[in-house]
Design an enzyme around this catalytic site. Structure first.
Site, PDB file in Angstrom:
ATOM      1  CB  CYS A 127      50.358  45.804  -7.385  1.00  0.00           C
ATOM      2  SG  CYS A 127      51.550  46.284  -8.638  1.00  0.00           S
ATOM      3  N   GLY A 240      43.669  35.573 -17.196  1.00  0.00           N
ATOM      4  CA  GLY A 240      43.746  34.761 -18.403  1.00  0.00           C
ATOM      5  C   GLY A 240      42.442  34.444 -19.081  1.00  0.00           C
TER       6      GLY A 240
END
Ligand SMILES: Cc1cc2nc3c(=O)[nH]c(=O)nc-3n(C[C@H](O)[C@H](O)[C@H](O)COP(=O)(O)O)c2cc1C
Length: 295
Positions: A127, A240
């Protein structure tokens, strides 16, 4: 288009119903939402990242939807050990729990709560917007190896989710493999920011965040390709993916399965839609496609 033979999939020690997995942090915040995504055709699901202490996350705005992607700085909000109860109705389902900590010991503690209650754990070492957590550890191969080993010692299949925000992602992949990871997940979000020109200040409450969605797909493909050349354990592509063609491309780069996050935002039925195009009875066995673009 190339199509795949349907059937069960095994990736990194975890049995999945198909090649499409819900990515961490997107709809994975309750048992009911995980169950819903499974019923809508996901082959497996990854939960929101769970940490050693309850966390409210960053001050808002936390999420901006843009053309071609999403910018978020949620700050890892989660209920910590209370989340264990959410998994009770999901026993036997292909659920992987995403965990985070600030040290190898904290990773082992949190992962231990879920031993025997989930098929595997995914270590969030990636993260880009949580001080002391995520990529703060995951950019250092020695810490990646230590965190991975601490959890692998518990005997649970461990997936390690890597950050693209490093010069050489393969150094972290090799470290995870050395620590006992069963699979690598590539990638988490790409560190990014936007500025509101009207307000003359950053859009996100945390100023910086992570970019996901279609705009990062080429970065994810590059990372999967590089990891496939450097590592021997399975790679799960993430970043994506929003079409069957994207899944095939990720597999040709070296992915055994893929995760899908941002595409769920605009299409909750994305798993069914992709599976409908991806599989056919005369499709190719996935083993023939994985890594075939390496020349
Ligand atoms: C709103 C949001 C929350 C996320 N939360 C997490 C998280 O808790 N843990 C994690 O490892 N990744 C988290 N991610 C990253 C995704 O799992 C994924 O790696 C990233 O979004 C790229 O995939 P995508 O382009 O398909 O969304 C989050 C992404 C978004 C958009």
């Amino acid at each position: 288009m190339v199509s795949l033979l349907p059937g069960p999939v095994r990736a990194g020690g975890v049995d999945l119903k198909n090649h499409l997995i819900l990515a961490a942090g997107v709809l994975g915040t309750t048992g009911a939402s995980l169950q819903r995504v499974l019923s809508l055709g996901a082959g497996g699901v990854v939960t929101k990242s769970i940490g050693p202490f309850p966390n409210e996350g960053h001050a808002g705005p936390c999420l901006v939807v843009m053309e071609g992607g999403i910018l978020n700085a949620m700050g890892l909000p989660n209920p910590s050990s209370d989340f264990v109860d959410e998994l009770v109705p999901l026993q036997g389902e292909p659920v992987v729990v995403s965990v985070y900590g600030g040290s190898p010991e904290e990773f082992a503690t949190v992962a231990g709560w879920f031993a025997g209650k989930a098929r595997g754990v995914e270590l969030n070492l990636s993260c880009p917007h949580a001080a002391g957590y995520g990529a703060a550890l995951g950019a250092d191969p020695r810490l990646v190896e230590a965190c991975t080993r601490a959890v692998a010692d518990l005997g649970i299949p461990v997936w390690v989710k890597l950050t693209p925000n490093v010069t050489d992602i393969t150094a972290c992949g090799i470290a995870a493999e050395r620590g006992g990871a069963r699979a690598l997940v590539a990638i988490n979000t790409v560190k990014a920011m936007r500025i509101s020109t009207g307000m003359r200040r950053p859009v996100l409450g945390n100023r910086f965040g992570g970019l996901s969605g279609r705009s990062i797909f080429p970065i994810a493909v590059r990372c999967v390709y590089e990891l496939y050349e450097a590592c021997s354990i399975p790679i799960i592509g993430c970043g994506g993916v929003s079409s069957a063609g994207d899944v095939i491309e990720m597999m040709m780069a070296g992915a055994t399965a893929v995760q899908i996050g941002s595409a769920v935002h605009s299409d909750l039925r994305v798993f069914e839609r992709i599976a409908g195009e991806l599989y056919s009875p005369d499709g190719e066995p996935s083993a023939e496609l994985v890594g075939c673009a390496h020349v």
